[in-house]
Design a protein around this motif. Sequence first.
Motif, PDB file in Angstrom:
ATOM      1  N   ASP A 406       0.832  -1.206   0.000  1.00 31.34           N
ATOM      2  CA  ASP A 406       0.000   0.000   0.000  1.00 31.34           C
ATOM      3  C   ASP A 406       0.867   1.256   0.000  1.00 31.34           C
ATOM      4  OD1 ASP A 406      -2.377  -1.470   0.074  1.00 31.34           O
ATOM      5  OD2 ASP A 406      -2.312  -1.590   2.272  1.00 31.34           O
ATOM      6  N   THR A 407       0.256   2.343  -0.474  1.00 30.75           N
ATOM      7  CA  THR A 407       0.866   3.670  -0.417  1.00 30.75           C
ATOM      8  C   THR A 407      -0.124   4.614   0.246  1.00 30.75           C
ATOM      9  OG1 THR A 407       2.119   3.273  -2.455  1.00 30.75           O
ATOM     10  CG2 THR A 407       1.871   5.549  -1.734  1.00 30.75           C
ATOM     11  N   VAL A 408       0.346   5.308   1.315  1.00 30.48           N
ATOM     12  CA  VAL A 408      -0.534   6.165   2.111  1.00 30.48           C
ATOM     13  C   VAL A 408       0.049   7.577   2.136  1.00 30.48           C
ATOM     14  CG1 VAL A 408      -1.629   6.530   4.347  1.00 30.48           C
ATOM     15  CG2 VAL A 408      -1.248   4.198   3.515  1.00 30.48           C
ATOM     16  N   MET A 409      -0.792   8.552   1.900  1.00 29.94           N
ATOM     17  CA  MET A 409      -0.405   9.947   2.034  1.00 29.94           C
ATOM     18  C   MET A 409      -0.900  10.460   3.384  1.00 29.94           C
ATOM     19  SD  MET A 409       1.209  10.529  -0.749  1.00 29.94           S
ATOM     20  CE  MET A 409       1.385  12.303  -0.658  1.00 29.94           C
ATOM     21  N   LYS A 410       0.004  11.125   4.100  1.00 33.85           N
ATOM     22  CA  LYS A 410      -0.332  11.595   5.446  1.00 33.85           C
ATOM     23  C   LYS A 410      -0.005  13.074   5.590  1.00 33.85           C
ATOM     24  CE  LYS A 410       0.300   7.225   7.941  1.00 33.85           C
ATOM     25  NZ  LYS A 410       0.979   6.568   9.090  1.00 33.85           N
ATOM     26  N   THR A 411      -0.857  13.761   6.333  1.00 32.63           N
ATOM     27  CA  THR A 411      -0.594  15.137   6.750  1.00 32.63           C
ATOM     28  C   THR A 411      -0.685  15.199   8.267  1.00 32.63           C
ATOM     29  OG1 THR A 411      -2.926  15.747   6.527  1.00 32.63           O
ATOM     30  CG2 THR A 411      -1.491  16.110   4.616  1.00 32.63           C
ATOM     31  N   PHE A 412       0.123  16.077   8.868  1.00 38.17           N
ATOM     32  CA  PHE A 412       0.201  16.159  10.324  1.00 38.17           C
ATOM     33  C   PHE A 412      -0.109  17.588  10.770  1.00 38.17           C
ATOM     34  CE2 PHE A 412       3.160  13.005   8.736  1.00 38.17           C
ATOM     35  CZ  PHE A 412       2.846  11.883   9.480  1.00 38.17           C
ATOM     36  N   ARG A 413      -0.795  17.674  11.879  1.00 38.38           N
ATOM     37  CA  ARG A 413      -1.107  18.970  12.478  1.00 38.38           C
ATOM     38  C   ARG A 413      -1.011  18.853  13.984  1.00 38.38           C
ATOM     39  NH1 ARG A 413      -1.458  24.093  10.191  1.00 38.38           N
ATOM     40  NH2 ARG A 413      -2.621  25.467  11.567  1.00 38.38           N
ATOM     41  N   LEU A 414      -0.230  19.721  14.608  1.00 39.81           N
ATOM     42  CA  LEU A 414      -0.071  19.677  16.055  1.00 39.81           C
ATOM     43  C   LEU A 414      -1.323  20.232  16.724  1.00 39.81           C
ATOM     44  CD1 LEU A 414       3.637  20.886  16.450  1.00 39.81           C
ATOM     45  CD2 LEU A 414       2.769  18.558  16.258  1.00 39.81           C
ATOM     46  N   LYS A 415      -1.790  19.503  17.722  1.00 41.31           N
ATOM     47  CA  LYS A 415      -2.984  19.931  18.461  1.00 41.31           C
ATOM     48  C   LYS A 415      -2.594  20.544  19.803  1.00 41.31           C
ATOM     49  CE  LYS A 415      -7.459  18.199  20.109  1.00 41.31           C
ATOM     50  NZ  LYS A 415      -8.271  19.148  19.311  1.00 41.31           N
ATOM     51  N   THR A 416      -1.709  19.886  20.525  1.00 39.23           N
ATOM     52  CA  THR A 416      -1.185  20.419  21.785  1.00 39.23           C
ATOM     53  C   THR A 416       0.325  20.220  21.814  1.00 39.23           C
ATOM     54  OG1 THR A 416      -1.504  18.322  22.980  1.00 39.23           O
ATOM     55  CG2 THR A 416      -3.325  19.917  23.032  1.00 39.23           C
TER      56      THR A 416
END
Length: 557
Positions: A406-416
């Motif tokens: 599989d190939t997965v695209m991920k984005t990250f965002r800091l919450k705390t």
Amino acid sequence: MSSRKVKKEEEEAPDVADATDTDLPPTKKARIGQQSAGEEESSKRVPKKEEEVDDDGDEDEEAFGRRARRARRQDGTDDRSRRCPYLDTINRNMLDFDFEKLCSVTMSNQNVYACLVCGKYYQGRGPGTHAYTHSLEEGHHVFINLHTLKFYCLPDNYEVIDSALDDIKFVLYPVYSKDYIAKMDEIGKYSRALDGTRYLPGVVGLNNIKANDYVNVVVQTLNRVAPFRNFFLDTTNTRRIRDRLVQTMGDLIRKVNNPKAFKGHVSPHEFLQAITTSSKKQFRITEQSDPIRLLSWLLNTLDAKLSKHGHTVISDTFKGKMLVTSRKLPPTQDMQEVANIRIDPNAEEYKPKTTEIEYMFLGLDLPPAPLFHDELQQNVIPQVALFELLNKFDGVSSHEYKTYKDTVMKTFRLKTLPKYLIMHIKRFTKNTFFVEKNPTIVNFPVKNVDLSDYIAEEDKESGDSYQFDLLANIVHDGLPGPGKGTYRAHVHHKGSKKWFEIQDLHVVDMLPEMITLSESYIQVWERSPTPVEAPVKAMDMMKEEEVAGQAPASSTA
């Protein structure tokens, strides 16, 4: 004695009494007569008693017992306890309590005593034990029980009570008051060891026994994190936790911060043994490992052990939350034709999914290193701003992660953001044959770094500070691979307001401007309690780099 001689003594005795009758009153005459008769009887009994003593073969043992009973007080203590004549034989330069508490003969850890003259460990103190035998053979008399912290004089076997020995007890098991712990970051006073060297408590060298430099830098880094350090400095927090890793971690932290130490360095031998045992030999003294692996294992293991007793210092200090949006990519058209399948890209499994996870580290991906030399035939050392690496967590940039199917695209965002943020700069990549190292230099300021741009507006809270100051920096020098390079740490001491470079036993102060010139591998940032007026933001940092020039710095490798 013949009967004729006895009769003669009886006849002479009244004559002596008659000679004094005329000079003494009647009452006193009677007392003198009784006294003379008592003396005669006692004189007759003394030879008999002496004969009995002479016939007894255990005279020395009974005499020793009588002296011991006479010296013992009514409250159970010994008169000799406070006036031991052997205290001047103690040699503090020979004392080293950093190693495992094992008898040097039997290798047992039960009832072990340390000789305060030569520093060796022996078991027991009764007749026939190794400590007792050592005191007779070598003439070393003062010992300390390594578990009860009581002093004894052997072979007489009485407890020694003297306030002059409190410094030895403090070196073996330092105990700090809560007031001292709370003010530790304000203290910048140097101490002096027995050999005259000056050292700063909290910034002391750690002995590299074989290849444990990766452990030393992790300990030095965690020791600068105030909540972590203060928790282990307070012995009431770990006193009831019967775990060797927790106990040795606390002992090492307390010894590193000891202002009354006999020497200006500490050996982490007991802590290394505990790590080897608890990790089931994942980390060893004789083989160099990756400090990020050790740091991750250590914090998670300590968190699991401490949480069982209601302590959440690890989670409260290092853990934050982030939002991860994942989207699975469908196979390409060519792959569908080869597999003779047709996939709907709008299917449920290919829709984005957002999850909230906890994190303890932020992994920063370096750009690929250049493969060729520049026009001067010199190796190019590329540079990159820290904020460019942090753009991974802006919630917009997508990153591709591949598995075998599989190939997965991920984005990250800091919450705390946590109180102490750990960043891992990924310098090493492994393939089938060897390990490669990326030499890219990361540029960053050491104070007032604003990370508010990586927090969503709906997650920001008014009054909170999102600014961080660098607290510790772990650097790798040399070639990649176990045993081919070395690790050193840059730490900031708040009390003295200085930066120090520590590599095993070597401790030197340094300028903060020199930190960014090194190949940083692990960084620990401390969250500022209150925001400052002019923090350094990502856009400001990038503009400064544009003004300075676009060309990367070049140097001979």
